[in-house]
Scaffold this motif. Structure first.
Motif, PDB file in Angstrom:
ATOM      1  N   GLU A   1       0.814  -1.209   0.000  1.00 19.55           N
ATOM      2  CA  GLU A   1       0.000   0.000   0.000  1.00 19.55           C
ATOM      3  C   GLU A   1       0.855   1.269   0.000  1.00 19.55           C
TER       4      GLU A   1
ATOM      5  N   TYR B   1       2.878   2.664  -3.965  1.00 20.28           N
ATOM      6  CA  TYR B   1       2.222   3.079  -5.205  1.00 20.28           C
ATOM      7  C   TYR B   1       2.844   4.342  -5.770  1.00 20.28           C
TER       8      TYR B   1
ATOM      9  N   THR C   1       2.121   6.897  -8.873  1.00 22.42           N
ATOM     10  CA  THR C   1       1.155   7.235  -9.914  1.00 22.42           C
ATOM     11  C   THR C   1       1.461   8.556 -10.589  1.00 22.42           C
TER      12      THR C   1
ATOM     13  N   GLY D   1      -2.266   9.950 -13.563  1.00 23.79           N
ATOM     14  CA  GLY D   1      -2.090   8.846 -12.641  1.00 23.79           C
ATOM     15  C   GLY D   1      -2.626   7.545 -13.230  1.00 23.79           C
TER      16      GLY D   1
ATOM     17  N   GLY E   1      -4.456   4.390 -11.224  1.00 22.38           N
ATOM     18  CA  GLY E   1      -4.827   3.733  -9.981  1.00 22.38           C
ATOM     19  C   GLY E   1      -5.325   2.318 -10.171  1.00 22.38           C
ATOM     20  N   LEU E   2      -5.855   1.739  -9.090  1.00 23.05           N
ATOM     21  CA  LEU E   2      -6.326   0.355  -9.138  1.00 23.05           C
ATOM     22  C   LEU E   2      -7.499   0.189 -10.096  1.00 23.05           C
ATOM     23  N   ASP E   3      -8.345   1.217 -10.178  1.00 21.47           N
ATOM     24  CA  ASP E   3      -9.452   1.140 -11.137  1.00 21.47           C
ATOM     25  C   ASP E   3      -8.935   1.024 -12.564  1.00 21.47           C
TER      26      ASP E   3
END
Length: 275
Positions: free
Chosen positions: A191, A194, A196, A202, A204-206
């Protein structure tokens, strides 16, 4: 696969030079190689396709590639000027970084982008939320000017189309006789790990999940072969579950302390179109 390997002219976090043989072993023959996240271009430089569609969301990177494609002699001559002891000083570096951030001229920004890449810390490419390049001075004794690497890239760029588009658009509009290789900003190994800030947008996880879904769609619905690189984590194994996974062990050199630059586990997710 070319007989000799070619290095990218940019220093690049997560560059694929050390994995070229393993990546090329997975990539099938086709007319066009599509790279939605081209980065420094190691796969482009070390593969043999008739044509290339090379895309990246980083506008500075793509402008540099386009200038090399059309005006390489002028660019190389101008860029070499900055690889002298005069410009390898901390105060001068920050002056040039400020100049880069204030410039709207594509040629000037491209020359300074190469300078900042080779003189900045660890070859990182990082922007703040305002879109300003903010990598600190690297303190290298004599930064290397990659003249022969620039010349080779410019020569091979005759086969390439460069774009700065969303990865979704590039994948969905890939031509029929093409294969797709995706090397996105990697998912975090923890965590706190990361990163980005490669571009203002960026990743991200999406975005990671959307890419995995789109890779499956491109394979199943569009008939494309898709190969994706990423860290080997529980998250990536979940999102790439429909793919065939190949595990790799790779040395990474972004850590500040040499003794902490350890091998990390990576995945190649292989999406083969249905027969």
């Amino acid at each position: 696969m070319p007989q000799s390997k070619h290095r990218a002219f940019l220093k690049w976090a997560g560059g694929k030079y050390s994995l070229i043989e393993k990546i090329n072993k997975e990539l099938p023959k086709a007319k066009v190689l599509v790279e939605p996240f081209v980065g420094a271009g190691s796969v482009f430089l070390n593969s043999e396709y008739e044509a290339y569609h090379l895309n990246d969301i980083n506008e500075d990177l793509i402008n540099l590639y386009k200038i090399l494609q059309t005006d390489s002699t002028h660019f190389i001559a101008e860029a070499e000027h900055y690889f002298t002891p005069q410009f390898n000083q901390e105060a001068v570096f920050y002056q040039q970084r400020e100049r880069f951030n204030g410039s709207t001229d594509p040629f000037e920004r491209s020359v300074l982008f190469l300078y900042l890449n080779r003189h900045g810390y660890n070859g990182l490419c990082r922007y703040n939320l305002s879109g300003k390049f903010n990598v600190p001075f690297g303190r290298y004794k004599a930064p290397y000017f990659p003249k022969k690497e620039l010349q080779f890239f410019a020569q091979k760029a005759a086969r390439a189309t460069f774009t700065c588009l969303p990865f979704q658009q590039v994948m969905l509009q890939s031509p029929d006789d093409s294969v797709i290789y995706c090397d996105p900003p990697y998912a975090p190994v923890s965590e706190t790990a990361y990163f980005t800030a490669y571009s203002k947008q960026g990743f991200g996880l999406d975005s990671q999940e959307e890419l995995a879904q789109l890779a499956l769609h491109a394979s199943d619905k569009l008939g494309r072969f898709v190969l994706v690189s990423n860290h080997d984590t529980a998250f990536t194994r979940r999102i790439y579950k429909p793919a065939k996974l190949r595990k790799l062990s790779v040395s990474r050199f972004i850590s500040q302390k040499g003794d902490s630059r350890k091998k990390v586990a990576e995945l190649l997710a292989v999406y083969r179109p249905k027969a």
